[in-house]
Write a protein that holds these residues in place. Structure first.
Motif, mmCIF file in Angstrom:
data_model
loop_
_atom_site.group_PDB
_atom_site.id
_atom_site.type_symbol
_atom_site.label_atom_id
_atom_site.label_comp_id
_atom_site.label_asym_id
_atom_site.label_seq_id
_atom_site.Cartn_x
_atom_site.Cartn_y
_atom_site.Cartn_z
ATOM 1 N N ILE A 1 53.813 -64.229 40.007
ATOM 2 C CA ILE A 1 53.051 -64.734 40.781
ATOM 3 C C ILE A 1 51.656 -65.274 40.601
ATOM 4 O O ILE A 1 50.837 -64.161 40.097
ATOM 5 C CB ILE A 1 52.801 -63.763 42.200
ATOM 6 N N SER A 2 51.283 -66.446 40.626
ATOM 7 C CA SER A 2 49.731 -66.696 40.526
ATOM 8 C C SER A 2 49.195 -66.552 41.767
ATOM 9 O O SER A 2 49.117 -67.490 42.656
ATOM 10 C CB SER A 2 49.505 -67.997 39.862
ATOM 11 N N LEU B 1 58.217 -76.885 46.623
ATOM 12 C CA LEU B 1 59.566 -76.205 46.106
ATOM 13 C C LEU B 1 60.298 -77.062 45.023
ATOM 14 O O LEU B 1 61.170 -77.797 45.784
ATOM 15 C CB LEU B 1 60.373 -75.393 46.947
ATOM 16 N N ASN B 2 60.144 -77.126 43.768
ATOM 17 C CA ASN B 2 60.661 -78.174 42.813
ATOM 18 C C ASN B 2 61.346 -77.467 41.664
ATOM 19 O O ASN B 2 60.870 -77.207 40.688
ATOM 20 C CB ASN B 2 59.516 -79.267 42.554
ATOM 21 N N PRO C 1 57.253 -69.569 38.149
ATOM 22 C CA PRO C 1 55.923 -69.275 38.367
ATOM 23 C C PRO C 1 55.588 -69.786 39.596
ATOM 24 O O PRO C 1 55.611 -70.898 39.970
ATOM 25 C CB PRO C 1 55.386 -70.100 37.162
ATOM 26 N N PHE C 2 55.326 -68.822 40.482
ATOM 27 C CA PHE C 2 55.265 -69.155 41.937
ATOM 28 C C PHE C 2 53.540 -69.091 42.090
ATOM 29 O O PHE C 2 52.909 -67.976 41.910
ATOM 30 C CB PHE C 2 55.982 -68.291 42.820
ATOM 31 N N GLY D 1 60.193 -76.964 37.982
ATOM 32 C CA GLY D 1 59.924 -75.718 37.675
ATOM 33 C C GLY D 1 58.354 -75.443 38.543
ATOM 34 O O GLY D 1 57.421 -74.772 37.971
ATOM 35 N N ILE D 2 58.153 -76.225 39.727
ATOM 36 C CA ILE D 2 56.786 -76.038 40.469
ATOM 37 C C ILE D 2 57.105 -75.524 41.851
ATOM 38 O O ILE D 2 58.174 -75.849 42.407
ATOM 39 C CB ILE D 2 56.220 -77.416 40.557
ATOM 40 N N PHE D 3 56.421 -74.275 42.136
ATOM 41 C CA PHE D 3 56.808 -73.708 43.099
ATOM 42 C C PHE D 3 55.285 -72.998 43.718
ATOM 43 O O PHE D 3 54.574 -72.444 43.131
ATOM 44 C CB PHE D 3 57.338 -72.194 42.919
ATOM 45 N N GLU D 4 54.963 -73.785 44.868
ATOM 46 C CA GLU D 4 53.627 -73.390 45.258
ATOM 47 C C GLU D 4 53.496 -73.401 46.997
ATOM 48 O O GLU D 4 53.853 -74.130 47.665
ATOM 49 C CB GLU D 4 52.600 -74.726 45.031
ATOM 50 N N ILE D 5 52.676 -72.512 47.461
ATOM 51 C CA ILE D 5 52.467 -72.440 48.689
ATOM 52 C C ILE D 5 50.855 -72.531 48.909
ATOM 53 O O ILE D 5 50.072 -71.773 48.508
ATOM 54 C CB ILE D 5 52.848 -71.267 49.570
#
Lengths: 120, 183
Positions: A89-90, A17-18, A58-59, A22-26
């Motif tokens: 959501i991607s 979560l940055n 953009p998650f 702008g980087i959001f990823e699980i």
């Protein structure tokens, strides 16, 4: 805002979560022993982020596997994201993983957020 | 020492590729999962079957972990449980057995009956209802494990309760995952 950057393990997902970048990823596998405890910092981070979000969020969910306890927490994460304007959501699934695709489509029916489905 | 041979024969007859008997923890869960995964990998199993088997194994193993702490050390019943995975020509069979308090048998029985009475769409609706309206239990369960096992396997869940003592019953649960891609 602080950056959350957790390396994935065999039973917990990688979480990034940055806000500045702008980087959001699980991604990865999610079957922690205590799911609520594991996702608590993520939900708290999102709560703070909601107060002052980027114009676009953009998650990415790129999960290989998650257990049912995690699915409840993933819905909690999505419910937080639902309140953030400009969220997309991607939802990634392996090209032959229909169950993961269906899981994403079910989540998309439970929250009012734009979902894009992608394969990897 | 004949029991060694007897046990060996039973395991072979039933095509059991992995049996674990003992206490269940998250560490044990991870070890069992990784052994079963490696086993399926070395046999060249299809990835969508592997995923379904993995999925059902996790829910089974974590169910036992979460409920093991109900054990009362004075109850003269062991809290040890059993987990087995068997591979047949047409299917994988995942079986668990663990002691549960007798007072929980009725509600567990009706919950499993309810799940077995539902078709694919019914299970989907139940899943969505629980995930939307349910809260995590104090043990961290979402109440979705059995529903998910039924959905991923596409088969009915088989179960049985054997009386152990006045207070305890032994709960056995069997999930079958077809290897032939039958929905």
């Amino acid at each position: 805002m602080e950056i959350i950057n957790l390396e994935g393990t065999e039973d917990t997902p990688k979480i990034l979560l940055n806000k500045p970048n702008g980087i959001f990823e699980i991604s990865g596998r999610s079957l922690p022993e205590d799911t609520a405890e594991f996702y608590k910092p993520v939900l708290e981070w999102l709560e703070r982020y909601t107060a002052d979000p980027n114009p676009e969020t953009p998650f990415v969910f790129k999960l290989e596997y998650f257990n049912t306890a995690s699915s409840k927490l993933i819905l909690d994460v999505l419910s937080k994201l639902e309140r953030i304007k400009g969220t997309t959501i991607s939802w990634y699934h392996h090209e032959d993983d229909e169950d993961m695709e269906e899981a994403g489509s079910e989540f998309s029916e439970l929250v009012e957020v734009e979902f894009e489905f992608k394969t990897y | 020492m004949k029991y060694v041979y007897d046990l060996h024969t039973i395991l072979l007859q039933r095509n059991l590729i992995l049996v674990y008997e003992g206490e269940f923890t998250q560490e044990i869960t991870k070890a069992v999962l990784s052994m079963a995964e490696r086993n399926m990998e070395s046999m060249g199993e299809e990835s969508n079957i592997k995923r379904k088997v993995f999925n059902v194994m996790v829910e089974c193993l974590q169910n036992i972990c979460k409920h093991a702490d109900e054990y009362d050390p004075d109850a003269q019943v062991t809290n040890k449980a059993i987990f087995m995975i068997g591979k047949q020509e047409e299917e994988y069979v995942i079986t668990t057995g663990n002691p549960i308090l007798k007072q929980k048998v009725d509600s567990l029985h009706s919950k499993l009956e309810q799940i077995n009475s539902l078709d694919k769409e019914g299970l989907k609706a139940l899943y969505k209802d629980i995930i939307k309206n349910g809260d995590l239990s104090e043990k961290g369960g979402a109440g979705l494990g059995f529903v998910d096992m039924a959905r991923k396997s596409g088969q009915k869940l088989e179960f049985d309760f054997q009386p152990m003592t006045d207070q305890w019953s032994f709960f056995s649960l069997k999930t079958t995952i077809p290897r032939t891609g039958v929905e």
